[in-house]
Scaffold this motif. Structure first.
Motif, PDB file in Angstrom:
ATOM      1  N   ALA A 367       0.835  -1.210   0.000  1.00  0.00           N
ATOM      2  CA  ALA A 367       0.000   0.000   0.000  1.00  0.00           C
ATOM      3  C   ALA A 367       0.866   1.255   0.000  1.00  0.00           C
ATOM      4  CB  ALA A 367      -0.929  -0.012   1.207  1.00  0.00           C
ATOM      5  N   LEU A 368       1.921   1.245   0.796  1.00  0.00           N
ATOM      6  CA  LEU A 368       2.820   2.395   0.841  1.00  0.00           C
ATOM      7  C   LEU A 368       3.544   2.573  -0.486  1.00  0.00           C
ATOM      8  CD1 LEU A 368       4.275   1.978   4.437  1.00  0.00           C
ATOM      9  CD2 LEU A 368       2.636   3.705   3.658  1.00  0.00           C
ATOM     10  N   ILE A 374      -2.464   5.460   4.386  1.00  0.00           N
ATOM     11  CA  ILE A 374      -3.121   4.335   5.045  1.00  0.00           C
ATOM     12  C   ILE A 374      -3.180   4.478   6.563  1.00  0.00           C
ATOM     13  CG2 ILE A 374      -2.479   2.704   3.243  1.00  0.00           C
ATOM     14  CD1 ILE A 374      -0.265   1.674   5.146  1.00  0.00           C
ATOM     15  N   ALA A 375      -4.093   3.736   7.132  1.00  0.00           N
ATOM     16  CA  ALA A 375      -4.138   3.509   8.581  1.00  0.00           C
ATOM     17  C   ALA A 375      -3.950   2.019   8.783  1.00  0.00           C
ATOM     18  CB  ALA A 375      -5.476   3.958   9.161  1.00  0.00           C
ATOM     19  N   VAL A 376      -3.121   1.657   9.744  1.00  0.00           N
ATOM     20  CA  VAL A 376      -2.893   0.250  10.061  1.00  0.00           C
ATOM     21  C   VAL A 376      -3.562  -0.045  11.398  1.00  0.00           C
ATOM     22  CG1 VAL A 376      -1.180  -1.546  10.499  1.00  0.00           C
ATOM     23  CG2 VAL A 376      -0.723   0.216   8.772  1.00  0.00           C
ATOM     24  N   LEU A 377      -4.515  -0.948  11.385  1.00  0.00           N
ATOM     25  CA  LEU A 377      -5.312  -1.276  12.563  1.00  0.00           C
ATOM     26  C   LEU A 377      -4.887  -2.639  13.103  1.00  0.00           C
ATOM     27  CD1 LEU A 377      -8.763  -0.414  10.959  1.00  0.00           C
ATOM     28  CD2 LEU A 377      -7.112   1.172  11.989  1.00  0.00           C
ATOM     29  N   ARG A 378      -4.740  -2.749  14.396  1.00  0.00           N
ATOM     30  CA  ARG A 378      -4.321  -4.006  15.007  1.00  0.00           C
ATOM     31  C   ARG A 378      -5.197  -4.347  16.206  1.00  0.00           C
ATOM     32  NH1 ARG A 378       0.510  -1.507  13.595  1.00  0.00           N
ATOM     33  NH2 ARG A 378       2.000  -2.778  12.419  1.00  0.00           N
ATOM     34  N   VAL A 399      -4.806  -4.892   9.887  1.00  0.00           N
ATOM     35  CA  VAL A 399      -5.659  -4.489   8.777  1.00  0.00           C
ATOM     36  C   VAL A 399      -5.132  -3.193   8.175  1.00  0.00           C
ATOM     37  CG1 VAL A 399      -8.018  -3.994   8.040  1.00  0.00           C
ATOM     38  CG2 VAL A 399      -7.612  -5.521   9.983  1.00  0.00           C
ATOM     39  N   VAL A 400      -5.073  -3.147   6.858  1.00  0.00           N
ATOM     40  CA  VAL A 400      -4.615  -1.953   6.137  1.00  0.00           C
ATOM     41  C   VAL A 400      -5.838  -1.286   5.508  1.00  0.00           C
ATOM     42  CG1 VAL A 400      -3.125  -1.063   4.317  1.00  0.00           C
ATOM     43  CG2 VAL A 400      -2.382  -3.028   5.683  1.00  0.00           C
ATOM     44  N   VAL A 401      -6.038  -0.002   5.827  1.00  0.00           N
ATOM     45  CA  VAL A 401      -7.229   0.736   5.405  1.00  0.00           C
ATOM     46  C   VAL A 401      -6.810   2.060   4.781  1.00  0.00           C
ATOM     47  CG1 VAL A 401      -9.376   1.790   6.219  1.00  0.00           C
ATOM     48  CG2 VAL A 401      -8.534  -0.289   7.304  1.00  0.00           C
ATOM     49  N   ILE A 408     -11.296  -0.819   2.936  1.00  0.00           N
ATOM     50  CA  ILE A 408     -10.411  -1.900   3.378  1.00  0.00           C
ATOM     51  C   ILE A 408      -9.518  -2.315   2.219  1.00  0.00           C
ATOM     52  CG2 ILE A 408     -10.324  -4.247   4.291  1.00  0.00           C
ATOM     53  CD1 ILE A 408     -13.204  -3.697   5.374  1.00  0.00           C
ATOM     54  N   LEU A 409      -8.220  -2.343   2.454  1.00  0.00           N
ATOM     55  CA  LEU A 409      -7.251  -2.666   1.405  1.00  0.00           C
ATOM     56  C   LEU A 409      -6.646  -4.057   1.571  1.00  0.00           C
ATOM     57  CD1 LEU A 409      -5.354   0.756   1.301  1.00  0.00           C
ATOM     58  CD2 LEU A 409      -7.238   0.001  -0.175  1.00  0.00           C
ATOM     59  N   GLY A 410      -6.503  -4.502   2.804  1.00  0.00           N
ATOM     60  CA  GLY A 410      -5.900  -5.809   3.025  1.00  0.00           C
ATOM     61  C   GLY A 410      -5.883  -6.166   4.490  1.00  0.00           C
ATOM     62  N   ALA A 411      -5.610  -7.431   4.769  1.00  0.00           N
ATOM     63  CA  ALA A 411      -5.538  -7.888   6.156  1.00  0.00           C
ATOM     64  C   ALA A 411      -4.586  -9.069   6.254  1.00  0.00           C
ATOM     65  CB  ALA A 411      -6.921  -8.291   6.670  1.00  0.00           C
TER      66      ALA A 411
END
Length: 480
Positions: A367-368, A374-378, A399-401, A408-411
């Motif tokens: 993503a970068l 992005i926001a990275v959620l854990r 989770v990558v958002v 939602i981009l990926g998890a």
């Protein structure tokens, strides 16, 4: 060579290869009333049933039972070192294969109306394939020949006995020390399974172990594997193999130039796979190919418009579910003439270690690289009540958002049952959902799936501390 006097078989679709993808095409086409010829030179069910997904997961299941006996202490159950009956373990693996075999059998597909020919197929021209004494002419062909283990040209390897994934599931004897060449998913899964079954295990990887996965998560997984006693050498190349005292000896050079020798009782080569296309005489059909597989466009059509290629044969991600996904595309194009195209942006995959490692969509690094904000959620397993009850608290959801839109981009998930938990994110990506949708369902308590929901809520965590939001809440409170 086929007898040219034999009347040719005319068919709507001729499928070459009876692995998962080929069987899916054959079954679906026959269900829609099309005439189908299916060619298979070896075993029905292909690699997945006979040498891959099915036997490996059966072996892993046995290994988990053994490890559970060793680690039962925290539950108030006296831990015990299991006695491994390797022949009985192999019987378990074979019985699982036998239970599934009827679904992929010649008898079943003949019953579905498919003409099954148990012989290798080879193109004669752009619209004809020969198989034993048969000549098949079809409106469309599907190359679904899968892949085989790649055996690197290591000096001395030809003089020793070694396993690949096509032979290790026939083993019925105790393995004292297994050396695994290759640190990808197959090598790592087999390394941990054999460690849990009581073997010493050493993994030798030329690059980085589990290099196709999120490095943050793989570092945690490799730490766990090393803690279990598995030796893992990364950036190490095998320069020579020799017999040694009834086992094998490998000369190894690591990236800093250090050389050494590693000896073991058994050797597993898990250094990747290559497509099974070399004996198809593709040149006769005008089909281009490379070492990676048959060249196809986004519709899985080869340079011969009559011919599709799917799964491993097409150089795709080497997963059974990708071959089945491709099969669906071929059916829609070949039978209904729909202009559907394959996209591999949302292909999930799972490495079935313990803890499992699962992924879907874009990683943080990807993503970068695309310059997405992005926001990275854990959220950790440790904070989940079901995980605490089962003492499966290792790992977390990542989770990558898209930070602006919430898309939602990926998890990636490292943890117990990660392969099951990733499917919620797979659905979300397939439907283009935003992170808000992952907060609006009711999760039964206590379940591991709550981890996904808690991770999604992290997107809004900072908003609760926003001065503006707090002022609004304060103003609403004054209304009574």
């Amino acid at each position: 060579m086929a007898d040219t006097q034999t009347p040719p078989i005319e068919a709507d679709i001729c499928v070459i290869g009876a692995g998962s993808g080929g069987l899916s095409v054959a079954a679906a086409a026959a269900a829609f009333g099309r005439s189908v010829v299916l060619l298979e030179k070896h075993k029905m069910g292909g690699d997945c049933l006979n040498y891959g997904c099915v036997p490996s997961k059966a072996l892993i299941a046995a290994a988990k039972r053994a490890e559970a006996m060793r680690t039962a202490g925290p539950f108030g159950i006296m831990p015990a070192e299991p006695v491994i009956d390797w022949a009985a373990v192999n019987d378990h693996v074979r019985s699982v294969i036998s239970a599934i075999e009827p679904n992929d059998s010649v008898a079943r597909f003949t019953g579905l109306g498919v003409r099954v020919i148990q012989a290798a197929g080879r193109f004669v021209d752009r619209q004809t394939v020969a198989a034993a004494d048969n000549v098949i002419r079809a409106r469309r062909f599907v190359i679904a020949t899968g892949s085989s283990p790649f055996v690197p040209p290591i000096p001395g390897l030809e003089s020793v006995n070694y396993f690949t994934n096509e032979t290790i599931f026939d083993n019925r004897a105790r393995i004292d020390h297994l050396i695994v060449v290759g640190g990808g998913p197959i090598g790592i899964e087999m390394a941990q399974a054999h460690r849990h079954l009581g073997s010493r295990v050493t993994v030798i990887e030329a690059a980085g172990a589990m290099a196709n996965d999120d490095p943050e998560m793989t570092s945690l997984l490799l730490k766990r594997l090393r803690a279990e006693g598995i030796e893992i050498f990364e950036g190490a190349r095998v320069s020579e193999v020799a017999s040694a005292g009834g086992g094998v000896s490998l000369s190894v050079q690591v990236k800093d130039g250090t050389r050494g020798t590693i000896s073991g009782s058994h050797l597993l080569i898990a250094a990747g796979r290559r497509p099974n296309i070399r004996d198809l005489n593709l040149e006769a059909a005008g089909i281009k190919y490379t070492d990676r597989g048959v060249v196809v466009d986004k519709g899985l059509v080869t340079t011969n418009w009559r011919v599709f290629a799917i799964g491993d044969a097409a150089g795709a991600l080497q997963f059974t579910h990708v071959a089945n996904y491709h099969a669906g595309i071929v059916i829609r194009r070949a039978l209904f003439r729909l202009p559907v195209k394959a996209s591999h942006d949302q292909v999930p995959w799972v490495t079935y270690t313990e803890p499992e490692l699962a992924h879907i969509g874009l990683s943080e690094a990807e993503a970068l690289k695309r310059k997405i904000s992005i926001a990275v959620l854990r959220w950790t397993y440790h904070e989940n009540d079901r995980a605490q009850a089962e003492r499966e608290t290792e790992g977390h959801v990542k989770v990558v958002v898209d930070k602006r839109s919430g898309k939602i981009l990926g998890a990636t998930i490292l943890g117990h049952q990660a392969g099951e938990l990733i499917q919620m994110w797979s659905l979300a990506l397939s439907q283009g959902m935003k992170i808000k949708a992952m907060t609006e369902w009711i999760s039964p308590y206590p379940t591991l799936s709550e981890i996904n929901k808690r991770a999604a809520y992290r997107f809004y965590a900072d908003k609760a501390a926003s001065p503006l939001v707090r002022r609004i809440v304060g103003w609403l409170a004054k209304l009574g």
